[in-house]
Scaffold this motif. Structure first.
Motif, PDB file in Angstrom:
ATOM      1  N   ILE A  13       0.649  -1.261   0.060  1.00 33.73           N
ATOM      2  CA  ILE A  13      -0.051   0.182  -0.011  1.00 33.73           C
ATOM      3  C   ILE A  13       0.929   1.419   0.071  1.00 33.73           C
ATOM      4  CG2 ILE A  13      -1.580   1.345   1.389  1.00 33.73           C
ATOM      5  CD1 ILE A  13      -2.987  -1.532   2.217  1.00 33.73           C
ATOM      6  N   VAL A  14       0.412   2.344  -0.912  1.00 31.54           N
ATOM      7  CA  VAL A  14       1.463   3.419  -0.807  1.00 31.54           C
ATOM      8  C   VAL A  14       0.071   4.646  -1.028  1.00 31.54           C
ATOM      9  CG1 VAL A  14       2.731   4.639  -2.551  1.00 31.54           C
ATOM     10  CG2 VAL A  14       2.935   2.437  -2.380  1.00 31.54           C
ATOM     11  N   PRO A  15       0.272   5.608  -0.138  1.00 26.05           N
ATOM     12  CA  PRO A  15      -0.500   6.368   0.012  1.00 26.05           C
ATOM     13  C   PRO A  15      -0.209   7.580  -1.295  1.00 26.05           C
ATOM     14  CG  PRO A  15       0.713   6.572   1.950  1.00 26.05           C
ATOM     15  CD  PRO A  15       1.020   5.396   0.976  1.00 26.05           C
ATOM     16  N   ILE A  16      -1.185   8.173  -1.545  1.00 25.65           N
ATOM     17  CA  ILE A  16      -1.120   9.070  -2.756  1.00 25.65           C
ATOM     18  C   ILE A  16      -0.250  10.123  -2.557  1.00 25.65           C
ATOM     19  CG2 ILE A  16      -3.083  10.383  -2.646  1.00 25.65           C
ATOM     20  CD1 ILE A  16      -2.045   9.259  -5.939  1.00 25.65           C
ATOM     21  N   LYS A  21       4.634  14.339  -2.411  1.00 23.45           N
ATOM     22  CA  LYS A  21       6.002  14.539  -1.941  1.00 23.45           C
ATOM     23  C   LYS A  21       7.113  14.212  -2.691  1.00 23.45           C
ATOM     24  CE  LYS A  21       4.244  13.542   2.847  1.00 23.45           C
ATOM     25  NZ  LYS A  21       4.158  12.960   4.003  1.00 23.45           N
ATOM     26  N   GLY A  22       7.017  14.018  -3.909  1.00 27.78           N
ATOM     27  CA  GLY A  22       8.022  13.852  -4.967  1.00 27.78           C
ATOM     28  C   GLY A  22       8.806  12.578  -4.867  1.00 27.78           C
ATOM     29  N   VAL A  40      -3.472   4.385  -2.887  1.00 26.95           N
ATOM     30  CA  VAL A  40      -4.637   4.607  -2.261  1.00 26.95           C
ATOM     31  C   VAL A  40      -4.813   6.017  -1.817  1.00 26.95           C
ATOM     32  CG1 VAL A  40      -4.808   2.435  -1.024  1.00 26.95           C
ATOM     33  CG2 VAL A  40      -3.654   4.434   0.125  1.00 26.95           C
ATOM     34  N   LYS A  41      -6.040   6.672  -2.017  1.00 28.77           N
ATOM     35  CA  LYS A  41      -6.468   7.864  -2.022  1.00 28.77           C
ATOM     36  C   LYS A  41      -7.600   8.028  -1.157  1.00 28.77           C
ATOM     37  CE  LYS A  41      -7.371  11.927  -4.782  1.00 28.77           C
ATOM     38  NZ  LYS A  41      -7.642  12.618  -6.137  1.00 28.77           N
ATOM     39  N   ASN A  42      -7.407   8.754  -0.147  1.00 30.52           N
ATOM     40  CA  ASN A  42      -8.727   8.853   0.892  1.00 30.52           C
ATOM     41  C   ASN A  42      -8.954   7.412   1.298  1.00 30.52           C
ATOM     42  OD1 ASN A  42      -8.685  11.778   0.573  1.00 30.52           O
ATOM     43  ND2 ASN A  42     -10.222  11.401  -1.205  1.00 30.52           N
TER      44      ASN A  42
END
Length: 108
Positions: A13-16, A21-22, A40-42
């Motif tokens: 899992i990687v938050p958007i 943040k580059g 994932v977003k929200n």
């Protein structure tokens, strides 16, 4: 096939916000190392990042599945007259068995 565990899913899992943040380059390196990331977003999955190799493998698996299903469907309605022997096929194609000995086959 890779085994799936809760830990491997959590690590994928990687938050958007990491993209914001580059950290895209670092995330792509992680995909190359681990094979998959779920963005994932929200708190909802938005997309799945996979390597090109894994993508090709998935497409090939899907294509093989559809071919298999097509053959299964044909076999249900096939009659004995729908089949020919290998010898008859070679004769129909004007191929000599000796010619087949020189053919190189690429098996992956």
């Amino acid at each position: 096939m890779n085994s799936i565990s809760v830990n491997s899913i959590l690590n994928a899992i990687v938050p958007i916000s990491r993209f914001n943040k580059g950290e895209a380059s670092k995330i792509f390196d992680e995909v190359n190392a681990g094979g998959v990331k779920i963005v994932v977003k929200n708190n909802k999955p938005t997309c799945v990042l996979i390597t090109p190799k894994k993508y090709e493998e998935m497409l090939e698996t899907i294509e093989n599945y559809y071919l298999f299903m097509s053959v299964e469907e044909r076999m249900k309605t096939a009659t004995q007259s729908d089949f020919i022997s290998q010898d008859q096929l070679l004769k129909n194609l004007n191929i000599n068995r000796d010619e087949l000995e020189d053919v190189e086959v690429d098996i992956e």
